[in-house]
Design an enzyme around this catalytic site. Sequence first.
Site, short mmCIF file in Angstrom:
data_model
loop_
_atom_site.label_atom_id
_atom_site.label_comp_id
_atom_site.label_asym_id
_atom_site.label_seq_id
_atom_site.Cartn_x
_atom_site.Cartn_y
_atom_site.Cartn_z
N LYS A 73 41.31 -1.58 -24.46
CA LYS A 73 41.90 -2.34 -25.55
C LYS A 73 43.21 -2.98 -25.14
O LYS A 73 43.72 -3.86 -25.82
CB LYS A 73 42.19 -1.40 -26.74
N ASP A 86 48.76 -0.24 -12.52
CA ASP A 86 49.64 0.90 -12.26
C ASP A 86 49.23 1.52 -10.92
O ASP A 86 49.64 1.03 -9.87
CB ASP A 86 49.49 1.87 -13.45
N LYS A 102 53.17 -2.51 -12.02
CA LYS A 102 54.04 -1.37 -11.68
C LYS A 102 53.70 -0.95 -10.25
O LYS A 102 53.03 0.05 -10.02
CB LYS A 102 53.67 -0.22 -12.64
N ASP A 120 49.55 1.17 -25.26
CA ASP A 120 49.69 2.25 -26.23
C ASP A 120 50.26 3.51 -25.63
O ASP A 120 50.26 3.71 -24.42
CB ASP A 120 48.31 2.61 -26.79
#
Length: 179
Positions: free
Chosen positions: A42, A102, A130, A158
């Site tokens: 999402k 990430d 990142k 989130d």
Amino acid sequence: MDKVIDRVLVSEEEIRTKVRELGEQISTDYQDKDLLVVGILKGALVFMADLIRAIRIPIEIDFMAVSSYGQGTRSSGAVRILKDLDRAIENRHILIVEDIVDTGLTLNYLVDNLKSRGAASVKVCTILDKPSRRKTPVAPDYNGFTIPDEFVIGYGLDYAEQYRHIPCVAVLKREVYEK
Ligand code: XMP
Ligand code: MG
């Protein structure tokens, strides 16, 4: 929101400007190609909605949902497809739209997976990168902002399914997830 936000990392204004630039670059790079933009649910929902409206060439869109994180703030490394593409992608040019790269494990899996289906090309556009936590040597082809190793929320991202609707990218207060 001040209760959970440590500080704003990327403002709405900065995001707006960057998304416009990315849309222009993508429009130029794919002007003669049949482009399918694939949003990864999402997290990429908000970025996807903004980015496709900044693209000035004909495109199609589709979505995949994958899980790699569960409830916490650490990548498990295991990627599961929860929702697959609606149609075959043989000989099509694919642009994966991600919220954040990430460890790179999700992206690595997705790129290999889509290439194995016979896509003509598979590239990646992420709003956040990142790089300090990379576990595999993957790099986004288009990146909005390179950020330090901190857990961020907002603009689709989130913590335990909350805070996706915050319009900027913010650092989550440590006490929220270390309690
Ligand atoms: P990997 O590690 O596979 O992770 O590159 C990609 C997915 O991990 C989630 N992720 C985050 N979600 N704040 C979040 O809300 C973060 O700081 C963060 N870092 C990684 C994200 O869902 C991404 O698609
Ligand atoms: Mg995600």
